[in-house]
Motif scaffolding. Structure first.
Motif, PDB file in Angstrom:
ATOM      1  N   TYR A  49      19.130  -0.910  23.350  1.00  0.00           N
ATOM      2  CA  TYR A  49      18.253  -1.729  24.172  1.00  0.00           C
ATOM      3  C   TYR A  49      17.009  -2.067  23.353  1.00  0.00           C
ATOM      4  O   TYR A  49      16.529  -1.238  22.583  1.00  0.00           O
ATOM      5  CB  TYR A  49      17.813  -0.973  25.429  1.00  0.00           C
ATOM      6  N   LYS A  50      16.510  -3.280  23.534  1.00  0.00           N
ATOM      7  CA  LYS A  50      15.231  -3.659  22.926  1.00  0.00           C
ATOM      8  C   LYS A  50      14.167  -3.477  23.996  1.00  0.00           C
ATOM      9  O   LYS A  50      14.256  -4.059  25.083  1.00  0.00           O
ATOM     10  CB  LYS A  50      15.251  -5.094  22.433  1.00  0.00           C
ATOM     11  N   CYS A  51      13.157  -2.649  23.708  1.00  0.00           N
ATOM     12  CA  CYS A  51      12.094  -2.327  24.661  1.00  0.00           C
ATOM     13  C   CYS A  51      10.771  -2.284  23.902  1.00  0.00           C
ATOM     14  O   CYS A  51      10.710  -2.628  22.726  1.00  0.00           O
ATOM     15  CB  CYS A  51      12.318  -0.953  25.284  1.00  0.00           C
ATOM     16  N   GLN A  52       9.768  -1.793  24.594  1.00  0.00           N
ATOM     17  CA  GLN A  52       8.504  -1.479  23.948  1.00  0.00           C
ATOM     18  C   GLN A  52       8.127  -0.046  24.284  1.00  0.00           C
ATOM     19  O   GLN A  52       8.419   0.448  25.377  1.00  0.00           O
ATOM     20  CB  GLN A  52       7.391  -2.423  24.397  1.00  0.00           C
ATOM     21  N   MET A  53       7.503   0.604  23.317  1.00  0.00           N
ATOM     22  CA  MET A  53       6.986   1.955  23.495  1.00  0.00           C
ATOM     23  C   MET A  53       5.615   1.994  22.837  1.00  0.00           C
ATOM     24  O   MET A  53       5.493   1.624  21.650  1.00  0.00           O
ATOM     25  CB  MET A  53       7.925   2.977  22.844  1.00  0.00           C
ATOM     26  N   VAL A  58      10.635  -1.579  20.053  1.00  0.00           N
ATOM     27  CA  VAL A  58      11.489  -0.500  19.568  1.00  0.00           C
ATOM     28  C   VAL A  58      12.947  -0.776  19.929  1.00  0.00           C
ATOM     29  O   VAL A  58      13.241  -1.504  20.879  1.00  0.00           O
ATOM     30  CB  VAL A  58      11.080   0.888  20.137  1.00  0.00           C
ATOM     31  N   ALA A  59      13.829  -0.190  19.161  1.00  0.00           N
ATOM     32  CA  ALA A  59      15.257  -0.161  19.461  1.00  0.00           C
ATOM     33  C   ALA A  59      15.554   1.210  20.050  1.00  0.00           C
ATOM     34  O   ALA A  59      15.227   2.232  19.444  1.00  0.00           O
ATOM     35  CB  ALA A  59      16.074  -0.390  18.191  1.00  0.00           C
ATOM     36  N   PRO A 146      13.450   1.090   9.433  1.00  0.00           N
ATOM     37  CA  PRO A 146      12.487   1.294  10.519  1.00  0.00           C
ATOM     38  C   PRO A 146      12.035   2.743  10.677  1.00  0.00           C
ATOM     39  O   PRO A 146      12.774   3.672  10.380  1.00  0.00           O
ATOM     40  CB  PRO A 146      13.247   0.823  11.764  1.00  0.00           C
ATOM     41  N   THR A 147      10.817   2.889  11.161  1.00  0.00           N
ATOM     42  CA  THR A 147      10.246   4.208  11.438  1.00  0.00           C
ATOM     43  C   THR A 147      10.904   4.805  12.674  1.00  0.00           C
ATOM     44  O   THR A 147      11.097   4.125  13.677  1.00  0.00           O
ATOM     45  CB  THR A 147       8.723   4.084  11.676  1.00  0.00           C
ATOM     46  N   VAL A 148      11.260   6.071  12.580  1.00  0.00           N
ATOM     47  CA  VAL A 148      11.831   6.796  13.720  1.00  0.00           C
ATOM     48  C   VAL A 148      10.679   7.250  14.612  1.00  0.00           C
ATOM     49  O   VAL A 148       9.742   7.896  14.150  1.00  0.00           O
ATOM     50  CB  VAL A 148      12.656   8.016  13.250  1.00  0.00           C
ATOM     51  N   ARG A 149      10.761   6.909  15.890  1.00  0.00           N
ATOM     52  CA  ARG A 149       9.723   7.274  16.863  1.00  0.00           C
ATOM     53  C   ARG A 149      10.118   8.484  17.710  1.00  0.00           C
ATOM     54  O   ARG A 149       9.263   9.230  18.164  1.00  0.00           O
ATOM     55  CB  ARG A 149       9.406   6.087  17.775  1.00  0.00           C
ATOM     56  N   HIS A 150      11.418   8.651  17.932  1.00  0.00           N
ATOM     57  CA  HIS A 150      11.903   9.781  18.741  1.00  0.00           C
ATOM     58  C   HIS A 150      13.387   9.949  18.446  1.00  0.00           C
ATOM     59  O   HIS A 150      14.109   8.962  18.316  1.00  0.00           O
ATOM     60  CB  HIS A 150      11.702   9.495  20.233  1.00  0.00           C
ATOM     61  N   LEU A 156      18.076   7.805  20.073  1.00  0.00           N
ATOM     62  CA  LEU A 156      17.323   7.492  18.858  1.00  0.00           C
ATOM     63  C   LEU A 156      16.444   6.281  19.142  1.00  0.00           C
ATOM     64  O   LEU A 156      16.938   5.242  19.579  1.00  0.00           O
ATOM     65  CB  LEU A 156      18.272   7.205  17.696  1.00  0.00           C
ATOM     66  N   VAL A 157      15.141   6.447  18.918  1.00  0.00           N
ATOM     67  CA  VAL A 157      14.190   5.360  19.122  1.00  0.00           C
ATOM     68  C   VAL A 157      13.533   5.054  17.779  1.00  0.00           C
ATOM     69  O   VAL A 157      12.943   5.947  17.156  1.00  0.00           O
ATOM     70  CB  VAL A 157      13.108   5.738  20.156  1.00  0.00           C
ATOM     71  N   THR A 158      13.671   3.802  17.342  1.00  0.00           N
ATOM     72  CA  THR A 158      13.087   3.383  16.069  1.00  0.00           C
ATOM     73  C   THR A 158      12.322   2.080  16.274  1.00  0.00           C
ATOM     74  O   THR A 158      12.541   1.360  17.257  1.00  0.00           O
ATOM     75  CB  THR A 158      14.167   3.134  14.993  1.00  0.00           C
TER      76      THR A 158
END
Length: 167
Positions: A49-53, A58-59, A146-150, A156-158
């Motif tokens: 999913y394409k979202c925002q965090m 973020v992906a 991409p940077t891994v956010r979680h 996996l959130v990048t």
């Protein structure tokens, strides 16, 4: 991930996200995500999913429900078949070194690593650091990791990478 595989219901994805976010509501963690959201890509192991965090695109890659069970069954059956084939070969080609089960075991190890998004995040971070140290300026300016956010085993959130879809 390519979009050749049917997606699974977003409600199932949200439920899994909540578990992987330690009970936090994914609708509060991610902006532009709701029960009607459609994934931008779906594959055999998961969908994205394409979202925002925190204000950034973020992906969000989420694993299919029960995929571990399905893959476990497939790999077990494949190993049983390889064992059978290897035993038959003992009689048909007694001089041939047995390799069928070992081959499936190696394949299984790779398959399990594909099911662990923490391992994927770790590999992504290793590649990102290596790229930053690459001597080629052209390489550093044209390749984006991409940077891994979680990351958890199933989520996996990048950072989102803008560009053309490859497949």
């Amino acid at each position: 991930l390519c979009d050749a595989v049917p997606e699974f219901p977003t409600q199932s994805a949200l439920s899994l996200m909540r578990k992987e976010l330690d009970g936090k509501d994914p609708l509060e963690v991610f902006s532009y995500l709701d029960q009607n959201s459609k994934p931008i890509a779906a594959a055999s192991l998961g969908q994205v999913y394409k979202c925002q965090m925190d204000g950034r695109d973020v992906a969000v890659k989420v694993q299919r429900p029960d995929i571990v069970t399905a893959v476990s069954l497939d790999l077990t059956l494949l190993r049983l078949w390889a064992h059978f084939v290897q035993n038959v070969k003992k009689y048909l080609a007694p001089r041939q070194r047995p390799y069928d089960v070992a081959l499936i075991d190696a394949f299984t190890k790779g398959a399990w690593s594909e099911l662990d998004y923490c391992a994927e995040a770790n590999n992504q971070n290793i590649m990102r650091k290596a790229l930053l140290q690459a001597p080629s300026r052209t390489l550093r300016s044209h390749v984006s990791i991409p940077t891994v956010r979680h990351a958890t085993r199933k989520l996996l959130v990048t950072d989102w990478v803008h560009g053309d879809q490859l497949c």
